[in-house]
Motif scaffolding. Sequence first.
Motif, PDB file in Angstrom:
ATOM      1  N   MET A 129     -89.097 -66.172 -98.291  1.00  0.00           N
ATOM      2  CA  MET A 129     -89.416 -66.499 -99.675  1.00  0.00           C
ATOM      3  C   MET A 129     -89.986 -67.903 -99.868  1.00  0.00           C
ATOM      4  N   TYR A 130     -89.655 -68.837 -99.012  1.00  0.00           N
ATOM      5  CA  TYR A 130     -90.143 -70.197 -99.189  1.00  0.00           C
ATOM      6  C   TYR A 130     -91.518 -70.423 -98.551  1.00  0.00           C
ATOM      7  N   LYS A 131     -92.098 -69.384 -97.967  1.00  0.00           N
ATOM      8  CA  LYS A 131     -93.459 -69.496 -97.430  1.00  0.00           C
ATOM      9  C   LYS A 131     -94.483 -69.558 -98.560  1.00  0.00           C
ATOM     10  N   CYS A 132     -94.104 -69.025 -99.704  1.00  0.00           N
ATOM     11  CA  CYS A 132     -94.965 -69.090-100.881  1.00  0.00           C
ATOM     12  C   CYS A 132     -94.062 -69.037-102.105  1.00  0.00           C
ATOM     13  N   SER A 133     -93.868 -70.169-102.730  1.00  0.00           N
ATOM     14  CA  SER A 133     -92.975 -70.242-103.880  1.00  0.00           C
ATOM     15  C   SER A 133     -93.737 -69.907-105.164  1.00  0.00           C
ATOM     16  N   PRO A 134     -93.159 -69.081-106.019  1.00  0.00           N
ATOM     17  CA  PRO A 134     -93.838 -68.763-107.275  1.00  0.00           C
ATOM     18  C   PRO A 134     -93.982 -69.974-108.188  1.00  0.00           C
ATOM     19  N   THR A 135     -93.240 -71.025-107.910  1.00  0.00           N
ATOM     20  CA  THR A 135     -93.311 -72.216-108.755  1.00  0.00           C
ATOM     21  C   THR A 135     -94.275 -73.278-108.224  1.00  0.00           C
ATOM     22  N   SER A 136     -94.928 -73.036-107.106  1.00  0.00           N
ATOM     23  CA  SER A 136     -95.793 -74.073-106.522  1.00  0.00           C
ATOM     24  C   SER A 136     -96.931 -74.526-107.439  1.00  0.00           C
ATOM     25  N   PRO A 137     -97.510 -73.693-108.305  1.00  0.00           N
ATOM     26  CA  PRO A 137     -98.563 -74.216-109.187  1.00  0.00           C
ATOM     27  C   PRO A 137     -98.040 -74.988-110.406  1.00  0.00           C
ATOM     28  N   LEU A 138     -96.734 -74.990-110.626  1.00  0.00           N
ATOM     29  CA  LEU A 138     -96.146 -75.647-111.789  1.00  0.00           C
ATOM     30  C   LEU A 138     -96.130 -77.156-111.592  1.00  0.00           C
ATOM     31  N   THR A 139     -96.705 -77.880-112.555  1.00  0.00           N
ATOM     32  CA  THR A 139     -96.694 -79.341-112.537  1.00  0.00           C
ATOM     33  C   THR A 139     -96.311 -79.834-113.930  1.00  0.00           C
ATOM     34  N   PRO A 140     -95.951 -81.094-114.062  1.00  0.00           N
ATOM     35  CA  PRO A 140     -95.680 -81.618-115.401  1.00  0.00           C
ATOM     36  C   PRO A 140     -96.923 -81.552-116.300  1.00  0.00           C
ATOM     37  N   GLU A 141     -98.097 -81.588-115.686  1.00  0.00           N
ATOM     38  CA  GLU A 141     -99.341 -81.539-116.454  1.00  0.00           C
ATOM     39  C   GLU A 141     -99.725 -80.125-116.873  1.00  0.00           C
ATOM     40  N   GLU A 142     -99.330 -79.127-116.104  1.00  0.00           N
ATOM     41  CA  GLU A 142     -99.708 -77.751-116.434  1.00  0.00           C
ATOM     42  C   GLU A 142     -98.582 -76.778-116.093  1.00  0.00           C
ATOM     43  N   GLY A 143     -98.295 -75.939-117.056  1.00  0.00           N
ATOM     44  CA  GLY A 143     -97.269 -74.928-116.874  1.00  0.00           C
ATOM     45  C   GLY A 143     -97.805 -73.683-116.190  1.00  0.00           C
ATOM     46  N   ILE A 144     -96.920 -72.737-116.004  1.00  0.00           N
ATOM     47  CA  ILE A 144     -97.276 -71.446-115.410  1.00  0.00           C
ATOM     48  C   ILE A 144     -96.842 -70.324-116.349  1.00  0.00           C
ATOM     49  N   VAL A 145     -97.434 -69.164-116.130  1.00  0.00           N
ATOM     50  CA  VAL A 145     -97.008 -67.946-116.804  1.00  0.00           C
ATOM     51  C   VAL A 145     -96.548 -66.989-115.718  1.00  0.00           C
ATOM     52  N   ILE A 146     -95.340 -66.473-115.867  1.00  0.00           N
ATOM     53  CA  ILE A 146     -94.806 -65.476-114.941  1.00  0.00           C
ATOM     54  C   ILE A 146     -94.862 -64.137-115.667  1.00  0.00           C
ATOM     55  N   PHE A 147     -95.728 -63.242-115.192  1.00  0.00           N
ATOM     56  CA  PHE A 147     -95.923 -61.935-115.796  1.00  0.00           C
ATOM     57  C   PHE A 147     -95.011 -60.936-115.083  1.00  0.00           C
ATOM     58  N   ILE A 148     -93.971 -60.468-115.753  1.00  0.00           N
ATOM     59  CA  ILE A 148     -93.015 -59.561-115.134  1.00  0.00           C
ATOM     60  C   ILE A 148     -93.452 -58.118-115.389  1.00  0.00           C
ATOM     61  N   LEU A 149     -93.700 -57.410-114.306  1.00  0.00           N
ATOM     62  CA  LEU A 149     -94.168 -56.029-114.364  1.00  0.00           C
ATOM     63  C   LEU A 149     -93.063 -55.100-114.844  1.00  0.00           C
ATOM     64  N   LYS A 150     -93.415 -54.147-115.687  1.00  0.00           N
ATOM     65  CA  LYS A 150     -92.446 -53.136-116.129  1.00  0.00           C
ATOM     66  C   LYS A 150     -92.062 -52.270-114.933  1.00  0.00           C
ATOM     67  N   GLU A 151     -90.781 -51.938-114.825  1.00  0.00           N
ATOM     68  CA  GLU A 151     -90.273 -51.168-113.680  1.00  0.00           C
ATOM     69  C   GLU A 151     -90.978 -49.833-113.500  1.00  0.00           C
ATOM     70  N   LYS A 152     -91.398 -49.212-114.563  1.00  0.00           N
ATOM     71  CA  LYS A 152     -92.019 -47.884-114.437  1.00  0.00           C
ATOM     72  C   LYS A 152     -93.349 -47.925-113.680  1.00  0.00           C
ATOM     73  N   PHE A 153     -93.864 -49.125-113.398  1.00  0.00           N
ATOM     74  CA  PHE A 153     -95.105 -49.249-112.639  1.00  0.00           C
ATOM     75  C   PHE A 153     -94.873 -49.685-111.186  1.00  0.00           C
ATOM     76  N   TYR A 154     -93.633 -49.825-110.779  1.00  0.00           N
ATOM     77  CA  TYR A 154     -93.322 -50.223-109.400  1.00  0.00           C
ATOM     78  C   TYR A 154     -93.847 -49.199-108.387  1.00  0.00           C
ATOM     79  N   ASN A 155     -93.925 -47.943-108.783  1.00  0.00           N
ATOM     80  CA  ASN A 155     -94.385 -46.909-107.845  1.00  0.00           C
ATOM     81  C   ASN A 155     -95.850 -47.080-107.462  1.00  0.00           C
ATOM     82  N   LYS A 156     -96.596 -47.913-108.169  1.00  0.00           N
ATOM     83  CA  LYS A 156     -98.008 -48.149-107.851  1.00  0.00           C
ATOM     84  C   LYS A 156     -98.192 -49.242-106.789  1.00  0.00           C
ATOM     85  N   LEU A 157     -97.139 -49.974-106.492  1.00  0.00           N
ATOM     86  CA  LEU A 157     -97.259 -51.126-105.600  1.00  0.00           C
ATOM     87  C   LEU A 157     -97.682 -50.738-104.186  1.00  0.00           C
TER      88      LEU A 157
END
Length: 174
Positions: A86-114
Motif C-alpha cells: 500500500m505504501y508504494k503508491c499513497s492515495p494522499t501523495s498529491p495532497l499539499t497545503p496549496e491544493e486539495g484532493i478529491v477521493i471519488f468512492i465507487l458505489k459497491e454495485k459497480f465493483y464487478n466491473k473492475l
Amino acid sequence: MKKTEIHIEQGDVLEYLMPFIKGKVFHVSRVSNWQSIRVIGKILPNKNGELKTSFGSSSNSYFKNKGCVSVFDYRNIHEEEPQEHMYKCSPTSPLTPEEGIVIFILKEKFYNKLVLWDGWKQDDLRQMVVPHVEAGFPDAIELSQIGEALFVTMDETESTCVFRILSTPVPSRS
C-alpha cells in the motif's frame, strides 16, 4: 453523489482518512481537476497521456495501457499482502497545503466491473502496477457510479514546510 469536506490540521493524513476509505474502491484526483470532471460528468481514462495526472506520468502503466481509470482497491487493505504494497503508491501523495484532493468512492454495485491487478502477471511484467491495492475501471467512471466524493484539504505541517524549503531552488550568485 454525496459530497463531504474533510480538513486535516495535523498528523498522518492517510491514517486520518483510513476510516473513510478502508473497505472501499476509489479514484483520487487533484481538486483542480474537479471542475472539468463535473462538467463532462465522468472520470476519463488517461489513454493517450493527455490528462494531467496526480500520480506521475508513467507511459508504461498497466491500467492506463488497458484503457482503464486506475483506482485504489482497499477492500482487503487490512490483509497482509495489501499492507506490504500500500505504501508504494499513497492515495494522499498529491495532497499539499496549496491544493486539495478529491477521493471519488465507487458505489459497491459497480465493483464487478473492475479489472484486477493480477492479470498483469500474464501480460508485460515491465508495466507498472501496485499489486493487491490497484485495480482498473474499464473506460470512464460516470459520476452516477460514484457514491461519495471526499474533498480533502490540509494545513501546512512542519514536515511539508521543511520539504518545501529543501526543494526550493537556491538562486545562483552571479
